[in-house]
Design an enzyme around this catalytic site. Structure first.
Site, mmCIF file in Angstrom:
data_model
loop_
_atom_site.group_PDB
_atom_site.id
_atom_site.type_symbol
_atom_site.label_atom_id
_atom_site.label_comp_id
_atom_site.label_asym_id
_atom_site.label_seq_id
_atom_site.Cartn_x
_atom_site.Cartn_y
_atom_site.Cartn_z
ATOM 1 N N SER A 147 -3.722 -0.872 -0.818
ATOM 2 C CA SER A 147 -3.063 -1.424 -2.002
ATOM 3 C C SER A 147 -3.796 -0.920 -3.261
ATOM 4 C CB SER A 147 -3.047 -2.948 -1.905
ATOM 5 O OG SER A 147 -2.256 -3.498 -2.916
ATOM 6 N N ASP A 309 7.153 -2.194 3.882
ATOM 7 C CA ASP A 309 6.595 -2.493 2.555
ATOM 8 C C ASP A 309 7.652 -2.240 1.490
ATOM 9 O OD1 ASP A 309 5.057 -2.683 0.203
ATOM 10 O OD2 ASP A 309 3.320 -1.727 1.123
ATOM 11 N N HIS A 338 4.062 -5.474 2.692
ATOM 12 C CA HIS A 338 2.844 -4.918 2.103
ATOM 13 C C HIS A 338 1.572 -5.514 2.710
ATOM 14 C CE1 HIS A 338 0.333 -3.082 -0.914
ATOM 15 N NE2 HIS A 338 -0.106 -4.261 -1.317
#
Ligand SMILES: CC(=O)SCCNC(=O)CCNC(=O)[C@H](O)C(C)(C)COP(=O)(O)OP(=O)(O)OC[C@H]1O[C@@H](n2cnc3c(N)ncnc32)[C@H](O)[C@@H]1OP(=O)(O)O
Ligand SMILES: N[C@@H](CCO)C(=O)O
Length: 394
Positions: A147, A309, A338
């Protein structure tokens, strides 16, 4: 399996930001595991995500509600084996875990609050490079993150090609997309429009707790896939509540739980600073665009995307994998969206292990397109989505 870690704070001096502003006397707090060898070539840099911290693995404690966000990754015999590697995990610039951020004292001794400058992912990586300098680490054997940690890993490989030998970018793109920025906008407003925000100068508190909770609710929904939310919660009311009589839906209760949880552990100004830093992410800025920037990478690059995601989409990761340096584009097969970069540890650790084991490939013999298993071999889902427990069982 986790090794004992050391927690320290390093003064890295003044930091000139991309904006031109100077952040004075920056401190970076960090944790390490293992030992730096004499050649200083066994260092691994692990970079946390938006609201994460240096507690990658370890014990639960009063300040640590979890046993780390990648439990089991680091330690003797672990995927990042501390018998071999020296692992560094810094707390990010702008955060609230000891590294300089909006709640830190400004030069006048009072918390920065509203006077904390705008910072970018590049500024955060710059601070991490100063930490590496202070630790005597010129080049990392591996830089890895997911991320926003993946954004920083990529920025490391582009900004400091000579300092990164292997780079793993998970659930991140080459630049924050309009869609990602769009989801952040109501979050920023929710915090700033809370009456307790006081323009950012709310210390010692309590600060914009409701606004931060709402921001996290918005964010958390984007961290999970629509399929998961639908299969897991359906249209159910929260246990003992009837949505048609003023009660909550189970999914609403779930989001409120995650909002309240973040408020207990996070500073609202840091949430704003880090969200805006995330929005700044663009490895191509000032470098002739993304493709040109990706060509600067000399590290062995591994890219991991999560199949479900909807925030940092597989297509975003494929752009990064377009770098000539990419040796593997791995798909983390997961229904969880995600957050799978935190949940699907077996698949994630497999990707990291393959990257660590990879021998440098001469640039000339690299494939024109990334290779490697599209789906890692050992990739069992945590448990079937449909039978996951919901609130009643937690
Ligand atoms: C790199 C970093 O981000 S480090 C920081 C770690 N990240 C975070 O803390 C982010 C916030 N949390 C998350 O994103 C996720 O919880 C993860 C990724 C850590 C774990 O995901 P999962 O294991 O799938 O957890 P899940 O999303 O099901 O959440 C479980 C929680 O929801 C609660 N919950 C589930 N259903 C409901 C409901 N209907 N009503 C209220 N609460 C509910 C559970 O009781 C449990 O609470 P607890 O975490 O306080 O024990
Ligand atoms: N759960 C992650 C999601 C953002 O990547 C975090 O809070 O950091």
């Amino acid at each position: 399996m986790s090794a004992a870690s050391r927690r320290r704070t390093q003064q890295v001096g003044d930091l000139t930001l991309e904006s031109g502003a100077v952040l004075e006397g920056v401190r970076v707090s960090y944790q390490t595991w293992g030992t730096l060898n004499e050649a200083r070539d066994n260092a691994v840099l692990v970079l946390h995500a938006l609201t994460g911290d240096s507690h990658v693995v370890g014990e639960r404690g009063p300040d640590q509600p979890t046993a780390g966000w990648w439990p089991g990754l680091i330690g003797p015999g672990a995927p990042i084996d501390t018998d071999e590697y020296f692992v560094v995990a810094p707390n990010v610039l702008g955060g609230c875990r000891g590294t300089t951020g909006p709640s830190s004292p400004a030069p006048d001794g009072r918390p920065y609050g509203s006077s904390f400058p705008t910072i970018t992912v590049r500024d955060q990586v710059h601070a991490e490079a100063l930490l590496a300098d202070a630790l005597g680490i010129h080049a990392f054997h591996l830089v890895v993150g997911g991320s926003v940690g993946g954004m920083r890993s990529l920025e490391w490989a582009v900004t400091y090609p000579g300092r990164v030998r292997r780079c793993v970018v998970l659930a991140a793109g080459a630049a924050a997309t309009a869609d990602q920025i769009a989801w952040s906008v109501p979050q920023l407003h929710a915090v700033r429009l809370d009456p307790a925000f006081h323009g950012g100068d709310y210390y010692p508190g309590p600060g914009p707790r409701q606004g931060l909770a709402i921001a996290r609710q918005i964010a958390h929904a984007t961290y999970r896939s629509a399929e998961e939310l639908t299969l897991r919660f359906g249209r159910d009311g929260q246990e003992g509540e009837d949505p048609l009589r003023g009660g909550r839906y189970a999914v609403q209760s779930y989001l409120e739980h995650h909002g309240a949880k973040l408020v207990r552990r996070f500073d609202a100004n840091s949430y704003l600073a880090l969200t805006e830093a995330m929005n700044s992410h663009d490895v191509g800025r000032g470098r002739g665009g993304v493709a040109a920037a990706l060509r600067r990478i000399t590290a062995e690059l591994t890219v991991g995307v999560v199949s479900s995601d909807r925030l940092f989409t597989p297509a975003d990761g494929e752009v990064v994998a377009g770098s000539p340096a990419c040796r593997e584009l791995a798909v983390i097969d997961s229904p969880y969206g995600h957050d799978a970069f935190l949940i699907e540890t077996e698949q994630v650790f497999g990707i990291i292990e393959r990257a660590l084991a990879s021998a440098p490939v001469p640039a000339a013999s690299r494939p024109a397109r990334p290779t490697g298993p599209a789906r890692p071999a050992a990739a069992p889902a945590r448990e079937p989505l449909l039978v996951r427990p919901t609130a009643a069982a937690y």
